[in-house]
Design a protein around this motif. Sequence first.
Motif, PDB file in Angstrom:
ATOM      1  N   PRO A  18       1.015  -1.144   0.069  1.00  0.00           N
ATOM      2  CA  PRO A  18       0.055  -0.062   0.057  1.00  0.00           C
ATOM      3  C   PRO A  18       0.789   1.311   0.106  1.00  0.00           C
ATOM      4  N   ALA A  20       0.582   4.268   1.375  1.00  0.00           N
ATOM      5  CA  ALA A  20       1.109   5.007   2.604  1.00  0.00           C
ATOM      6  C   ALA A  20       2.255   3.963   3.552  1.00  0.00           C
ATOM      7  N   VAL A 271     -13.134   5.793   7.901  1.00  0.00           N
ATOM      8  CA  VAL A 271     -12.363   4.837   7.183  1.00  0.00           C
ATOM      9  C   VAL A 271     -11.360   5.682   6.001  1.00  0.00           C
ATOM     10  N   SER A 272     -12.272   6.359   5.390  1.00  0.00           N
ATOM     11  CA  SER A 272     -11.774   7.256   4.283  1.00  0.00           C
ATOM     12  C   SER A 272     -10.716   8.238   4.757  1.00  0.00           C
ATOM     13  N   VAL A 275      -7.355   6.890   5.994  1.00  0.00           N
ATOM     14  CA  VAL A 275      -6.463   6.560   4.730  1.00  0.00           C
ATOM     15  C   VAL A 275      -5.843   7.670   4.381  1.00  0.00           C
ATOM     16  N   PHE A 278      -3.158   8.884   6.825  1.00  0.00           N
ATOM     17  CA  PHE A 278      -2.083   8.101   7.328  1.00  0.00           C
ATOM     18  C   PHE A 278      -1.101   8.202   5.936  1.00  0.00           C
ATOM     19  N   VAL A 279      -1.626   8.406   4.833  1.00  0.00           N
ATOM     20  CA  VAL A 279      -0.823   8.824   3.721  1.00  0.00           C
ATOM     21  C   VAL A 279      -0.127  10.183   4.003  1.00  0.00           C
ATOM     22  N   GLU A 329      -1.358   7.054  -5.794  1.00  0.00           N
ATOM     23  CA  GLU A 329      -2.742   7.625  -5.230  1.00  0.00           C
ATOM     24  C   GLU A 329      -2.569   9.270  -5.184  1.00  0.00           C
TER      25      GLU A 329
END
Length: 425
Positions: A18, A20, A271-272, A275, A278-279, A329
């Motif tokens: 992933p 991140a 949740v979104s 993410v 975290f990135v 991303e």
Amino acid sequence: MSQLMILSMIIFFGLSVPVAVAIGLASMAGIGTTNMPWLVMAQQIFAALDKYPLVAVPFFILAGNLMESGGISERMVDFAKSVVGGVQGGLACTCVLTCMIFAAVAGSSVATTFAVGAILIPAMIRHGYPAPFAASLQATAAELGVIIPPSIPMILFAVSTETSVGELFIAGVIPGLIIGFALMLYVWNYAKRHGLGKQDGEGRLPMLASLRRAWLALLMPVIILGGIYGGIFTPTEASVVAVFYAVLVGVFVYRRLTFTSLRAAIHRSVVSTAVIMFVIANAGVFSFLLNRAGIPDALGQWLGTVFSDKFTFLLGINAALFVIGMFIETSASIVVLAPLLLPVAVAFGIEPVHFGIIMVVNLALGMITPPFGVNLFAACSVAKLPLERLIKPLVPFVGVVIVCLMAITYWPALSLGLRDLVYAK
């Protein structure tokens, strides 16, 4: 150190780690080869997240999910259909116009894909549009969610480069409208050439009737954007207003937002947000280490030797960002690349806000290009189609956006004209 970090990140990407996590592991590899204490990583993670404009991110995501659950997006669709649904191909045009309206609150292309696509993709298929075309159109039109303000990627660019969020928002209005109307022109012409959408006007409400039914939904972007540019509240405060308004209308007026749906919307939003944060946290460490290694200065000197003028620099950056957006991303690309590229762009005489719009529009293309286009996966999920069936109908849509991107790139007034008018001293 910097070579090891970049090489490590590329290897992790190749191993499908992933994004991140790959950035974080690459940062750890960089710290491990120096004498820096590991406490630096924790400090930079905190510094990356300790920025007031980032508060807007979870609230705009939540507002988009509440609009979907509370029936606001459904009424926006009905209104858009009453405006453009009477012509041949009007249902496809409705898809684009609805995404433009929805984007003026949600700020997220994925939220727009699910909220609008769940209604319009099945409707277009019932009216005879090929399912791959309908899904490709929805994925592309939802891209407007990150171009028309408010926009989460614009907030990330502003935070990463210390650029004004408000100026970026107002600069994104005209480019978003240009791309939206170009897409509507293309789908209208496509429907005429292929004999599609001749019955698109069936079931369409009169404009005044749909306006009466949807006026509270349509008032939402007016309040949000009007409040920002009228100086009533900041973009961050506007995100909270958007959530409050969506709850108020969804619970007490439309009566579609129940405790169960509210809980589900909050869960999706958490949740979104996690993410994205975290990135940002890992990218903050990565950017700090690259800056400490002098990479921005070295990159600027190298680009100065490769590109002789602003025209070729912009062409090269657009090509590079298009490729990068296909594999990385959007949030990670902005947080990592914006601090590196903006000083170089300024050295070539490019205004920071203009460069921000170029970067956001370009990386938004990555949301609709394989192999990692998040909008494509969302549209495939709604349409229940494999990704490979969307590739052929997607190519013309990408072409339309690229043409608009070139106009936005080489005609700065499209981005800066309205900004200068609003922020005129």
